[in-house]
Design a protein around this motif. Sequence first.
Motif, PDB file in Angstrom:
ATOM      1  N   GLN B 248       0.836  -1.189   0.000  1.00 59.71           N
ATOM      2  CA  GLN B 248       0.000   0.000   0.000  1.00 59.71           C
ATOM      3  C   GLN B 248       0.873   1.241   0.000  1.00 59.71           C
ATOM      4  O   GLN B 248       1.778   1.362   0.816  1.00 59.71           O
ATOM      5  N   PHE B 249       0.574   2.095  -0.944  1.00 61.66           N
ATOM      6  CA  PHE B 249       1.221   3.391  -0.929  1.00 61.66           C
ATOM      7  C   PHE B 249       0.198   4.362  -0.372  1.00 61.66           C
ATOM      8  O   PHE B 249      -0.869   4.534  -0.939  1.00 61.66           O
ATOM      9  N   HIS B 250       0.496   4.929   0.779  1.00 66.27           N
ATOM     10  CA  HIS B 250      -0.452   5.872   1.372  1.00 66.27           C
ATOM     11  C   HIS B 250      -0.532   7.080   0.464  1.00 66.27           C
ATOM     12  O   HIS B 250       0.485   7.613   0.041  1.00 66.27           O
ATOM     13  N   PRO B 251      -1.750   7.484   0.125  1.00 64.25           N
ATOM     14  CA  PRO B 251      -1.859   8.577  -0.844  1.00 64.25           C
ATOM     15  C   PRO B 251      -1.291   9.886  -0.325  1.00 64.25           C
ATOM     16  O   PRO B 251      -0.823  10.705  -1.112  1.00 64.25           O
ATOM     17  N   THR B 252      -1.366  10.087   0.967  1.00 68.42           N
ATOM     18  CA  THR B 252      -0.971  11.396   1.458  1.00 68.42           C
ATOM     19  C   THR B 252       0.145  11.302   2.482  1.00 68.42           C
ATOM     20  O   THR B 252      -0.098  11.258   3.681  1.00 68.42           O
ATOM     21  N   GLY B 253       1.364  11.250   1.995  1.00 70.19           N
ATOM     22  CA  GLY B 253       2.531  11.406   2.867  1.00 70.19           C
ATOM     23  C   GLY B 253       3.091  12.786   2.608  1.00 70.19           C
ATOM     24  O   GLY B 253       2.874  13.370   1.558  1.00 70.19           O
ATOM     25  N   MET B 254       3.833  13.319   3.572  1.00 71.04           N
ATOM     26  CA  MET B 254       4.399  14.650   3.358  1.00 71.04           C
ATOM     27  C   MET B 254       5.491  14.572   2.281  1.00 71.04           C
ATOM     28  O   MET B 254       6.307  13.659   2.292  1.00 71.04           O
ATOM     29  N   VAL B 255       5.511  15.503   1.357  1.00 62.80           N
ATOM     30  CA  VAL B 255       6.598  15.531   0.389  1.00 62.80           C
ATOM     31  C   VAL B 255       7.504  16.738   0.604  1.00 62.80           C
ATOM     32  O   VAL B 255       8.558  16.849   0.005  1.00 62.80           O
ATOM     33  N   TRP B 256       7.088  17.624   1.450  1.00 64.68           N
ATOM     34  CA  TRP B 256       7.905  18.813   1.729  1.00 64.68           C
ATOM     35  C   TRP B 256       7.709  19.217   3.163  1.00 64.68           C
ATOM     36  O   TRP B 256       6.586  19.117   3.657  1.00 64.68           O
ATOM     37  N   PRO B 257       8.679  19.655   3.899  1.00 64.08           N
ATOM     38  CA  PRO B 257      10.099  19.733   3.536  1.00 64.08           C
ATOM     39  C   PRO B 257      10.774  18.366   3.536  1.00 64.08           C
ATOM     40  O   PRO B 257      10.218  17.413   4.054  1.00 64.08           O
ATOM     41  N   PRO B 258      11.998  18.278   2.933  1.00 62.01           N
ATOM     42  CA  PRO B 258      12.607  16.983   2.642  1.00 62.01           C
ATOM     43  C   PRO B 258      12.846  16.118   3.880  1.00 62.01           C
ATOM     44  O   PRO B 258      12.744  14.901   3.801  1.00 62.01           O
ATOM     45  N   SER B 259      13.155  16.717   5.005  1.00 60.38           N
ATOM     46  CA  SER B 259      13.513  15.910   6.161  1.00 60.38           C
ATOM     47  C   SER B 259      12.351  15.059   6.653  1.00 60.38           C
ATOM     48  O   SER B 259      12.548  14.052   7.314  1.00 60.38           O
ATOM     49  N   VAL B 260      11.136  15.460   6.355  1.00 62.19           N
ATOM     50  CA  VAL B 260       9.996  14.693   6.851  1.00 62.19           C
ATOM     51  C   VAL B 260       9.288  14.004   5.696  1.00 62.19           C
ATOM     52  O   VAL B 260       8.157  13.543   5.837  1.00 62.19           O
ATOM     53  N   LYS B 261       9.966  13.878   4.579  1.00 59.93           N
ATOM     54  CA  LYS B 261       9.409  13.199   3.421  1.00 59.93           C
ATOM     55  C   LYS B 261       8.974  11.797   3.830  1.00 59.93           C
ATOM     56  O   LYS B 261       9.753  11.054   4.421  1.00 59.93           O
ATOM     57  N   GLY B 262       7.749  11.448   3.513  1.00 64.10           N
ATOM     58  CA  GLY B 262       7.276  10.107   3.836  1.00 64.10           C
ATOM     59  C   GLY B 262       6.388  10.049   5.055  1.00 64.10           C
ATOM     60  O   GLY B 262       5.647   9.092   5.235  1.00 64.10           O
ATOM     61  N   ILE B 263       6.441  11.047   5.892  1.00 65.39           N
ATOM     62  CA  ILE B 263       5.594  11.009   7.078  1.00 65.39           C
ATOM     63  C   ILE B 263       4.125  11.192   6.673  1.00 65.39           C
ATOM     64  O   ILE B 263       3.796  12.011   5.820  1.00 65.39           O
ATOM     65  N   LEU B 264       3.266  10.390   7.284  1.00 66.39           N
ATOM     66  CA  LEU B 264       1.882  10.340   6.821  1.00 66.39           C
ATOM     67  C   LEU B 264       1.030  11.487   7.330  1.00 66.39           C
ATOM     68  O   LEU B 264       1.175  11.943   8.452  1.00 66.39           O
ATOM     69  N   VAL B 265       0.126  11.894   6.470  1.00 72.59           N
ATOM     70  CA  VAL B 265      -0.931  12.794   6.885  1.00 72.59           C
ATOM     71  C   VAL B 265      -2.183  11.918   6.978  1.00 72.59           C
ATOM     72  O   VAL B 265      -2.615  11.347   5.984  1.00 72.59           O
ATOM     73  N   THR B 266      -2.721  11.772   8.161  1.00 76.19           N
ATOM     74  CA  THR B 266      -3.778  10.787   8.352  1.00 76.19           C
ATOM     75  C   THR B 266      -4.981  11.046   7.459  1.00 76.19           C
ATOM     76  O   THR B 266      -5.282  12.184   7.103  1.00 76.19           O
ATOM     77  N   GLU B 267      -5.659   9.963   7.131  1.00 78.59           N
ATOM     78  CA  GLU B 267      -6.832  10.090   6.278  1.00 78.59           C
ATOM     79  C   GLU B 267      -7.952  10.853   6.952  1.00 78.59           C
ATOM     80  O   GLU B 267      -8.850  11.362   6.301  1.00 78.59           O
ATOM     81  N   SER B 268      -7.897  10.918   8.275  1.00 78.91           N
ATOM     82  CA  SER B 268      -8.990  11.623   8.936  1.00 78.91           C
ATOM     83  C   SER B 268      -8.966  13.101   8.596  1.00 78.91           C
ATOM     84  O   SER B 268      -9.961  13.791   8.769  1.00 78.91           O
TER      85      SER B 268
END
Lengths: 334, 632, 259
Positions: B248-268
């Motif tokens: 599963q690729f979570h649709p909404t992970g942070m893409v900016w700023p780079p250091s937190v790339k990949g951290i999820l933004v919850t679906e809620s």
Amino acid sequence: MGTKRNFRVWRGDAGGGELQDFQVEVNEGEVVLDIIHRLQATQTPDLACRWNCKAGKCGSCSMEINGMPRLGCMTRMSTFTADETVTITPLRTFPVIRDLVTDVSFNYRKARETPAFTPPADLAPGEYRMQQVDVERSQEFRKCIECYLCQNTCHVIRDHEENKPPFSGPRFFIRAAELDMHPLDTLEDRKEYAQASMGLGMCNITKCCTEVCPEHIKITDNAIIPMKERVVDRRYDPLVWLGRKIFRRDQLPSPGPDPLLGVLPPREPAEGEPDWQRRHHGAQGPAVGDDGHLPITELTFENQGAGSPFGDDVTLPLPAEDLNYHHPRDDPRR
Amino acid sequence: MTTRIERHRYDVVVIGAGGAGLRAAIEARSAGKKTAIISKSLFGKAHTVMAEGGAAAAMGNVNSRDNWMVHFRDTMRGGKFLNNFRMAELHAKEAPSRIWELETYGALFDRTKDGRISQRNFGGHEYPRLAHVGDRTGLEMIRTLQQRIVALQQEDFRESGDYDARIRVFSETTITELMLDGDRVAGAFGYYRESGELVLFEAPAVVLATGGVGKSYKVTSNSWEYTGDGHALALRAGATLINMEFLQFHPTGMVWPPSVKGILVTESVRGDGGVLKNSEGNRFMFGYVPDVFRKQYAETEEEADRWYTDPDNNRRPPELLPRDEVARAINTEVKEGRGTPAGGVYLDVSTRMPAETIRRRLPSMYHQFKELADVDITAQPMEVGPTCHYVMGGVEVDPDTTAALGGVRGLFAAGEVSGGMHGSNRLGGNSLSDLLVFGKRAGEHAAAYCDSVARPRVPTKDLELAVATALGPLERSGGDNPYHLQQELQVVMGDLVGIIRREAELSEALKRLHELRARVANVSASGGRRYNPGWHLALDLRNMLVVSECTALAALERAESRGGHTREDFPAMDPEWRRINLICALDGDEVRLTRKPLPRMRPELLALFERGEMSKYLTDEELAEFDALPEA
Amino acid sequence: MTTATRPGRAAITARTLRTDRWWFAPLVTFVGLGAWVTYATVRVFMHGNYWVEQYHYLTPFYSPCVTERCVEAAAHLGRFLPGWWIVPDAALTLPFLLLFRLTCYYYRKAYYRAFWLSPPACAVPDGHKRYTGETRFPLVFQNVHRYAFYAAAVISVINTYDAALAQATGLGLGNVILWVNVVALWAYTLSCHSCRHIAGGRLKHFSKHPVRYRFWTFVSKLNVRHMQLAWVTLGTLALTDAYIMALAAGWFSDLRIIN
């Protein structure tokens, strides 16, 4: 696009160590933990550092950055000036294992000593009813990510090693407060326990725990002070105190404050009744060393895989006084 | 150098201290078994804390029309009917009890007006179903289970004077190999990360609860622990993996700023009113509603906006489509040039709710963005994009007992490491309840299994081999740097086995993985044994590699697009493929892939679905059978 | 004392590695509290310039005046104490006010840090070898804060009475100052942590006591500003007293709005 910046990282172990200087590339938007990872990948592959979520949710990457206890993943590099040397050291309150990793087992020991949630006996799962306003106070404390920055910064144990046994620390004061304010917790003597066995009275509310809390839990105002006030309710109310003096209540044996052992206050056994409260040697498991680990055996230990189920160091039969067993045959009440 | 090994004897060894592992341990201990919990990091830091949205359970507290059948239907629908129906059924039926149980352990969920557990909306769920605490439900769950274990230890202490008498946590300990006695599990071998000392756990039953494989990917929300240890341990012990192509690729992970790339933004964030916009400012999701979902989703922005206040009379906004649909929509938008500069799209709540409401409803999201990125979500939109998040595939298990299938006995698996439950795509909120439901079952059945067998013996020869393998990277020199190898692996997986896959790229990936294998076998690490992350990574690498091979191989084999597996050369779903599970096994050093038919759903469960919906998923032959069902 | 001297801990020789101006806040507290205490001590033992006959202004430092040498109009509760130099003229109230502030959870933090250096700032070593906190004599008496709060509430009533009494003569700047001081004192007193506890903090189930819950919510909101209020009231107290002293000594006359 990155620029080289200066870092000083403490490296060493319990035997000693020193601050070492490094020059590391820093990019826009990075945090201190990114820098440590870059150090590991490029210069010091064995630099020890704990981390997990890298999002300020797990509380693993606790360290001291320019002397302040902080989470590495929550300290943005943009908070430092470009020519500033950033100093990174392990937590100073706990024994160091290696580099930035410290032995935080103190906190897990204290967690075990804090009496657990005690639900009402007559309530089945699914029947719990609680109002939002009643759970909100405890919910604030349950935000705790157990980074132990509060424990580390608390001067009661940071500057006074000898206070570690009697003092549980802010993390466990909020745990005590959480349960004392839990709408369905039935244990009554949490306040007493906090004062007598957790060292609540040692706190002089200088608020450093609140200052360093990455979850912004109002540890002092919402947990420690209310707990102190609850203790005052029971302990320092002059009227109650006077009453005790006048009626000499304090001459009576007071029930032990330890709810783990003291839920039943120790009492003399009746004639012929076994003394269930007496001290005995406990579980007959293999003896563990001071570090909590089993004594180490050689790979080619002679009887591997066939050890005694009671532990190889136990000689049977066991001394009868060490057994917490009472044969009903001997019971005069039968 | 003398090799010293610490030995422990337990009845049940649980590998992994996340939600599933802790729940399994509680159950095994409650069944009277001496239980060890092995945690790769500190106790209570497991990746479960990252789950934000909630735990799905059809308690019907908010909408009384909800029940297990609706939940079952949603789960099957979300998994594109590739789920193991029995697991989905058990999950839907048992989840409410598991959640209520947590309350008896002291969990404090958010409440409804009448004092019951509040439930919230989530993508793919028909009714509000997710028990939650703000947006830190995972933390609440792990803390509750952790504290329950402490409570059990206090009980043991009262009885015996020893906290560790019947349940003990070995924190910062990694298992590198399972020990076998013939075809039975005999124990687990590993090392203390802290000291580098080796340790052997002798136990007839082992529960795997090690989570997922995300660390093989460049952009991931997973932590360093997610190196596919459980998957690899199971493979090497002779068990099989199922459907490893579904990630599963979570649709909404942070893409900016780079250091937190990949951290999820919850679906809620979307459940509570957040909308997705591209760089042109369009709410693009309306263009991506697939036909299957057409009936349940709004067609105009007005209707969608009304749904938040009146869900009974309006259809839901398309932002709440299942995750893979959202991920694919974002991917398309970005590829067609309507993305943000950082390669994502905008997720905006700031224009939808007052700042105060956002801070109250999404406290830790607000906090996370503010502190990590200095972005104020109440004032500006977030930049989000797809992130590797969860693996649906995993150890193939028996649905009722969670016992691993294949050629090994005494091995159980629960949580993300097990496969089948979520089919080709997991619904948000189903993982937390999955942990509890199957964690409990794993503990229960592992305990029962202990009673049925004689204590196995660990063969000395195997132990010596495991020691040699574990210490290998430290004793070799001149091999590759483990960090570089990991980066190479992540590049291969991210670029060639990512969210959109092609045959040529997958073949290329397999070739490069094969090359990497020789180098990984020869990896070397500098430094000593005490807390040496380079050495730890060197050992994790071979697990990541073998699991990546399974994923690539299965992805190449499955010639269709379904849920978490999207093939550019086979863009449609193929009903024939729905009947097939891809099974991975280890044959010597080589990964072997076989096909296995999907178990057939029981008629009464099949009858829960409408024919129109089923026609999208079933072959003509199956449809004929469906029509022959007696009317419910 | 550094962690370098403790076995097991990381051997770091620097006492603190903080690079910010951590000493600034305790220094400000030290200077501020020191100056105020000095001023208050001088004023209390001045035994004069506390009453403005014309407008019935009475400074809070002398309210209620209870010694033999008091002006009759300023002595609401009678003049029963001897007029020795060592006895403050408000001997009935000042000790309690002192106790209230001394045991206040905010002031405790302030003086433990700034005066007692225990610790001066976070992650800066404690200035003392041994530490037992508030577990034994005399610091265990910090726990009487609640009773000091009750007293302070009564004294706030007296201060309100003073302000109302002065109001009878018309309206001047002095009245405004008195009222501002009274409002600030009430806000400080009500924002007290003990008050918050009594108001509702001690309850387990807010939902069963909706009125007390609302009161608790109100006090909680004030309580967040307890530190600011602590300083504001120091300011208003000193200002009120200084203004009345100036009027009584005839340095300048009151700015009148009515009369």
